[in-house]
Design a protein around this motif. Structure first.
Motif, PDB file in Angstrom:
ATOM      1  N   VAL A 111       0.841  -1.206   0.000  1.00  0.00           N
ATOM      2  CA  VAL A 111       0.000   0.000   0.000  1.00  0.00           C
ATOM      3  C   VAL A 111       0.876   1.257   0.000  1.00  0.00           C
ATOM      4  O   VAL A 111       0.599   2.202  -0.744  1.00  0.00           O
ATOM      5  CB  VAL A 111      -0.980  -0.005   1.201  1.00  0.00           C
ATOM      6  N   VAL A 112       1.936   1.268   0.793  1.00  0.00           N
ATOM      7  CA  VAL A 112       2.821   2.445   0.834  1.00  0.00           C
ATOM      8  C   VAL A 112       3.515   2.625  -0.513  1.00  0.00           C
ATOM      9  O   VAL A 112       3.626   3.753  -1.013  1.00  0.00           O
ATOM     10  CB  VAL A 112       3.846   2.333   1.986  1.00  0.00           C
ATOM     11  N   PHE A 113       3.958   1.530  -1.128  1.00  0.00           N
ATOM     12  CA  PHE A 113       4.590   1.623  -2.443  1.00  0.00           C
ATOM     13  C   PHE A 113       3.611   2.194  -3.464  1.00  0.00           C
ATOM     14  O   PHE A 113       3.949   3.115  -4.215  1.00  0.00           O
ATOM     15  CB  PHE A 113       5.086   0.243  -2.884  1.00  0.00           C
ATOM     16  N   ILE A 114       2.380   1.663  -3.484  1.00  0.00           N
ATOM     17  CA  ILE A 114       1.365   2.168  -4.422  1.00  0.00           C
ATOM     18  C   ILE A 114       1.060   3.632  -4.133  1.00  0.00           C
ATOM     19  O   ILE A 114       0.959   4.450  -5.059  1.00  0.00           O
ATOM     20  CB  ILE A 114       0.086   1.310  -4.337  1.00  0.00           C
ATOM     21  N   LEU A 115       0.952   3.988  -2.858  1.00  0.00           N
ATOM     22  CA  LEU A 115       0.676   5.383  -2.486  1.00  0.00           C
ATOM     23  C   LEU A 115       1.788   6.307  -2.966  1.00  0.00           C
ATOM     24  O   LEU A 115       1.517   7.360  -3.562  1.00  0.00           O
ATOM     25  CB  LEU A 115       0.497   5.505  -0.976  1.00  0.00           C
ATOM     26  N   LEU A 116       3.023   5.929  -2.730  1.00  0.00           N
ATOM     27  CA  LEU A 116       4.140   6.781  -3.158  1.00  0.00           C
ATOM     28  C   LEU A 116       4.188   6.912  -4.677  1.00  0.00           C
ATOM     29  O   LEU A 116       4.402   8.009  -5.204  1.00  0.00           O
ATOM     30  CB  LEU A 116       5.460   6.235  -2.614  1.00  0.00           C
ATOM     31  N   MET A 117       3.977   5.804  -5.380  1.00  0.00           N
ATOM     32  CA  MET A 117       3.972   5.875  -6.853  1.00  0.00           C
ATOM     33  C   MET A 117       2.805   6.730  -7.346  1.00  0.00           C
ATOM     34  O   MET A 117       2.951   7.503  -8.295  1.00  0.00           O
ATOM     35  CB  MET A 117       3.893   4.474  -7.465  1.00  0.00           C
ATOM     36  N   TRP A 118       1.661   6.609  -6.699  1.00  0.00           N
ATOM     37  CA  TRP A 118       0.499   7.413  -7.071  1.00  0.00           C
ATOM     38  C   TRP A 118       0.768   8.887  -6.828  1.00  0.00           C
ATOM     39  O   TRP A 118       0.449   9.740  -7.647  1.00  0.00           O
ATOM     40  CB  TRP A 118      -0.732   6.953  -6.299  1.00  0.00           C
ATOM     41  N   ARG A 119       1.360   9.206  -5.685  1.00  0.00           N
ATOM     42  CA  ARG A 119       1.629  10.615  -5.357  1.00  0.00           C
ATOM     43  C   ARG A 119       2.678  11.206  -6.294  1.00  0.00           C
ATOM     44  O   ARG A 119       2.610  12.373  -6.653  1.00  0.00           O
ATOM     45  CB  ARG A 119       2.105  10.737  -3.906  1.00  0.00           C
ATOM     46  N   ILE A 120       3.653  10.399  -6.689  1.00  0.00           N
ATOM     47  CA  ILE A 120       4.678  10.888  -7.617  1.00  0.00           C
ATOM     48  C   ILE A 120       4.097  11.072  -9.012  1.00  0.00           C
ATOM     49  O   ILE A 120       4.388  12.055  -9.692  1.00  0.00           O
ATOM     50  CB  ILE A 120       5.885   9.927  -7.642  1.00  0.00           C
ATOM     51  N   GLY A 121       3.254  10.125  -9.437  1.00  0.00           N
ATOM     52  CA  GLY A 121       2.789  10.124 -10.819  1.00  0.00           C
ATOM     53  C   GLY A 121       1.438  10.754 -11.065  1.00  0.00           C
ATOM     54  O   GLY A 121       1.303  11.640 -11.901  1.00  0.00           O
ATOM     55  N   GLY A 122       0.406  10.337 -10.357  1.00  0.00           N
ATOM     56  CA  GLY A 122      -0.923  10.748 -10.757  1.00  0.00           C
ATOM     57  C   GLY A 122      -1.758  11.454  -9.720  1.00  0.00           C
ATOM     58  O   GLY A 122      -2.800  12.000 -10.050  1.00  0.00           O
ATOM     59  N   GLY A 123      -1.344  11.421  -8.484  1.00  0.00           N
ATOM     60  CA  GLY A 123      -2.163  12.017  -7.431  1.00  0.00           C
ATOM     61  C   GLY A 123      -2.221  13.528  -7.517  1.00  0.00           C
ATOM     62  O   GLY A 123      -1.313  14.174  -8.027  1.00  0.00           O
ATOM     63  N   ARG A 124      -3.308  14.080  -7.030  1.00  0.00           N
ATOM     64  CA  ARG A 124      -3.482  15.534  -7.047  1.00  0.00           C
ATOM     65  C   ARG A 124      -2.538  16.165  -6.031  1.00  0.00           C
ATOM     66  O   ARG A 124      -2.441  15.743  -4.894  1.00  0.00           O
ATOM     67  CB  ARG A 124      -4.928  15.874  -6.701  1.00  0.00           C
ATOM     68  N   LYS A 125      -1.843  17.174  -6.462  1.00  0.00           N
ATOM     69  CA  LYS A 125      -0.919  17.912  -5.589  1.00  0.00           C
ATOM     70  C   LYS A 125      -1.618  19.183  -5.116  1.00  0.00           C
ATOM     71  O   LYS A 125      -2.122  19.954  -5.912  1.00  0.00           O
ATOM     72  CB  LYS A 125       0.351  18.300  -6.352  1.00  0.00           C
ATOM     73  N   LEU A 126      -1.653  19.366  -3.821  1.00  0.00           N
ATOM     74  CA  LEU A 126      -2.252  20.574  -3.260  1.00  0.00           C
ATOM     75  C   LEU A 126      -1.162  21.435  -2.644  1.00  0.00           C
ATOM     76  O   LEU A 126      -0.176  20.924  -2.123  1.00  0.00           O
ATOM     77  CB  LEU A 126      -3.276  20.208  -2.179  1.00  0.00           C
ATOM     78  N   PRO A 127      -1.333  22.740  -2.686  1.00  0.00           N
ATOM     79  CA  PRO A 127      -0.346  23.614  -2.030  1.00  0.00           C
ATOM     80  C   PRO A 127      -0.453  23.468  -0.515  1.00  0.00           C
ATOM     81  O   PRO A 127      -1.490  23.050   0.014  1.00  0.00           O
ATOM     82  CB  PRO A 127      -0.756  25.013  -2.482  1.00  0.00           C
ATOM     83  N   ASN A 128       0.622  23.801   0.180  1.00  0.00           N
ATOM     84  CA  ASN A 128       0.584  23.779   1.644  1.00  0.00           C
ATOM     85  C   ASN A 128      -0.496  24.720   2.143  1.00  0.00           C
ATOM     86  O   ASN A 128      -0.708  25.800   1.580  1.00  0.00           O
ATOM     87  CB  ASN A 128       1.925  24.204   2.227  1.00  0.00           C
ATOM     88  N   ALA A 129      -1.174  24.323   3.207  1.00  0.00           N
ATOM     89  CA  ALA A 129      -2.206  25.177   3.794  1.00  0.00           C
ATOM     90  C   ALA A 129      -1.591  26.441   4.388  1.00  0.00           C
ATOM     91  O   ALA A 129      -2.236  27.476   4.448  1.00  0.00           O
ATOM     92  CB  ALA A 129      -2.971  24.418   4.868  1.00  0.00           C
ATOM     93  N   ASP A 130      -0.350  26.358   4.807  1.00  0.00           N
ATOM     94  CA  ASP A 130       0.355  27.484   5.393  1.00  0.00           C
ATOM     95  C   ASP A 130       1.680  27.632   4.654  1.00  0.00           C
ATOM     96  O   ASP A 130       2.478  26.703   4.594  1.00  0.00           O
ATOM     97  CB  ASP A 130       0.610  27.229   6.883  1.00  0.00           C
ATOM     98  N   ALA A 131       1.921  28.781   4.070  1.00  0.00           N
ATOM     99  CA  ALA A 131       3.134  28.989   3.274  1.00  0.00           C
ATOM    100  C   ALA A 131       4.351  29.305   4.142  1.00  0.00           C
ATOM    101  O   ALA A 131       5.471  29.290   3.653  1.00  0.00           O
ATOM    102  CB  ALA A 131       2.899  30.124   2.276  1.00  0.00           C
TER     103      ALA A 131
END
Length: 108
Positions: free
Chosen positions: A67-87
């Protein structure tokens, strides 16, 4: 009597996608269950019951790795990237903590 209601609508582009959310909660659930099993395994007498409990712990650990491997690959490749809530400093600290948690998951 005056009543004020405030409705906040978050657009779909300001939220994580379902895959990211499901993988996040699967990771959290597996970590909690594995910790509980690790803390309670000595309550079982030596023998078949403890061996079965240990086998469950190992199987769930392998599932966590997947699950962690799939999550990391998803976050690197296809997951939505959101900006930090606090800059500011808090946002940088949160990002660092997030990376440290991933590092701990990968290292165990």
């Amino acid at each position: 009597m005056i009543s004020a209601t405030r409705t906040t609508t978050i657009s779909l582009t300001q939220r994580y996608d379902r895959t990211t959310i499901y993988l996040h909660w699967a990771t959290a659930a597996l970590v909690i269950v594995l910790w509980i099993i690790g803390q309670t395994i000595d309550f079982f007498p030596r023998g078949v019951a403890r061996d079965g409990y240990r086998t469950l712990h190992i199987a769930l650990g392998v599932m966590l790795v997947a699950v962690v491997f799939i999550l990391l690959m998803w976050r690197i490749g296809g997951g939505r990237k959101l900006p930090n809530a606090d800059a500011g400093l808090l946002g940088k600290a949160a990002a660092l903590m997030h990376r440290l948690l991933y590092a701990m998951l990968v290292s165990t």
